[in-house]
Design a protein around this motif. Sequence first.
Motif, PDB file in Angstrom:
ATOM      1  N   UNK A  13      24.647  32.041  75.058  1.00 21.86           N
ATOM      2  CA  UNK A  13      25.539  32.862  73.876  1.00 21.86           C
ATOM      3  C   UNK A  13      24.960  34.129  73.579  1.00 21.86           C
ATOM      4  N   UNK A  14      23.739  34.641  73.935  1.00 19.92           N
ATOM      5  CA  UNK A  14      23.000  35.608  73.881  1.00 19.92           C
ATOM      6  C   UNK A  14      23.255  36.775  74.698  1.00 19.92           C
ATOM      7  N   UNK A  15      23.882  37.788  74.680  1.00 16.77           N
ATOM      8  CA  UNK A  15      24.180  38.766  75.465  1.00 16.77           C
ATOM      9  C   UNK A  15      22.883  39.418  76.208  1.00 16.77           C
ATOM     10  N   UNK A  16      21.939  39.226  75.527  1.00 15.27           N
ATOM     11  CA  UNK A  16      20.568  39.978  75.854  1.00 15.27           C
ATOM     12  C   UNK A  16      19.818  39.111  76.784  1.00 15.27           C
ATOM     13  N   UNK A  17      20.185  37.680  77.031  1.00 14.72           N
ATOM     14  CA  UNK A  17      19.331  36.898  77.788  1.00 14.72           C
ATOM     15  C   UNK A  17      19.919  37.115  79.255  1.00 14.72           C
ATOM     16  N   UNK A  18      18.801  37.204  80.085  1.00 11.93           N
ATOM     17  CA  UNK A  18      18.881  37.744  81.411  1.00 11.93           C
ATOM     18  C   UNK A  18      19.725  38.617  81.663  1.00 11.93           C
ATOM     19  N   UNK A  19      19.625  39.601  81.092  1.00 18.52           N
ATOM     20  CA  UNK A  19      20.572  40.904  81.064  1.00 18.52           C
ATOM     21  C   UNK A  19      21.875  40.711  81.029  1.00 18.52           C
ATOM     22  N   UNK A  20      22.383  39.534  80.282  1.00 18.49           N
ATOM     23  CA  UNK A  20      23.646  39.239  80.053  1.00 18.49           C
ATOM     24  C   UNK A  20      24.367  38.354  81.014  1.00 18.49           C
ATOM     25  N   UNK A  21      23.811  37.975  81.899  1.00 22.90           N
ATOM     26  CA  UNK A  21      24.247  37.172  83.021  1.00 22.90           C
ATOM     27  C   UNK A  21      24.898  35.859  82.543  1.00 22.90           C
ATOM     28  N   UNK A  22      24.070  34.902  82.103  1.00 23.41           N
ATOM     29  CA  UNK A  22      24.670  33.774  81.247  1.00 23.41           C
ATOM     30  C   UNK A  22      25.532  33.914  80.429  1.00 23.41           C
TER      31      UNK A  22
END
Length: 387
Positions: A13-22
């Motif tokens: 739910x976080x666009x910053x997590x792993x560059x937005x991939x998840x």
Amino acid sequence: MRHLLLATVEDPHNPKSWSGTPFNMRKALERNFERVSVLSSGTPQKGLLDGALRMAWGRQKYPLWMTRTALKTYAKRLIKEVQEQRPDAVLCISSQHLIYAGALDVPVYMISDAPWMAYKQAYQAYETIPLLAPTYARLEADMAKGIAGVIYPTPWACNEAIRRFGVDTHKVHLLPFGANSHCVDSDERVSARVRQRKLNPLRFLFIGKDWERKGGPLAVDVVNTLNAQGVQASLDVIGCQPALETRDQSHVRVLGYLSPDKPEDRATMAAAFAEADFFLVPSHAECFGLVFAEAQSYGLPCIALNSQGIPGVVDDQTTGLLFDASTSAMHIAQRILALIQAPGAYQRMALAARMKFTRELNWATFGSRIRSLITSSSGQSHDNTPP
């Protein structure tokens, strides 16, 4: 198959997590399944022994997520979620939840950019390999044999999975990721801009946080070589602040880190893409390289090394030029010159790059393809209990 459970140690739910991939993967799944439940697990608390070992060896040599305690905690969370949610299938991003999960009685798939040890060995000149790495690699291989399938975005990663895991080829699936940010203009507008490029002077764009791993020094050498041959060329650098030689500063503009949260930074990034003629990132280690997908959305031919997963994102001589790691800056510069001097060759490559993004390197395509893949599950027994 209507209900999918997505499990990850990242925050989808976080666009910053792993560059937005998840984040983008979750959104793509939600557009293609009637229901998507999410299990997002942070790192479990450390036990006394793990804490002591971590203090003795350091965080990089002894990451908590890799300990037996942590992996069993991840597995318990997944088992509980499957029992409560009763999904039709499970998709895990990476393998942490699956190592000790055992039989889940539903089709289980694991998706990642590469088998874990393949990634660590590719990056070993730049990242520490943890003490528990051999054990984790064995457990991941054992787990892969017992689930419905493993999914990777490049031929290199798929081949590594077949070689390292010893699984049947029909259980290994190739499915490229989409660009996490991209040019939103139509194919027609991008094509029109491609045809308007003058290629004089030549403008190159480099994006990356890790200057050395991403091949920043080689990129500068290529631009310097072109200028030495009388070809005006410049390089924009985004994502880092490299220390440049005085002689390089006239050809290189360092824009530094640009935050996607700031409108002015987003505008600067978009302008850098729009003004460039080539995307030049000769990375020495790369499992996938999402930024190559992003560059191709702007119709930029990619100049890169033939490293690990890059050939799965950039098609050599079609959407870019790929080179061996030992290739000199002079040879790369000569190939670029030959391309722009051949009538129509540059435009064909730039347009092919945009078409590769439109047809393959986007999350809409990913979503429809992964739904087809998962719904065609064979219904075999899925026991991923380590021996």
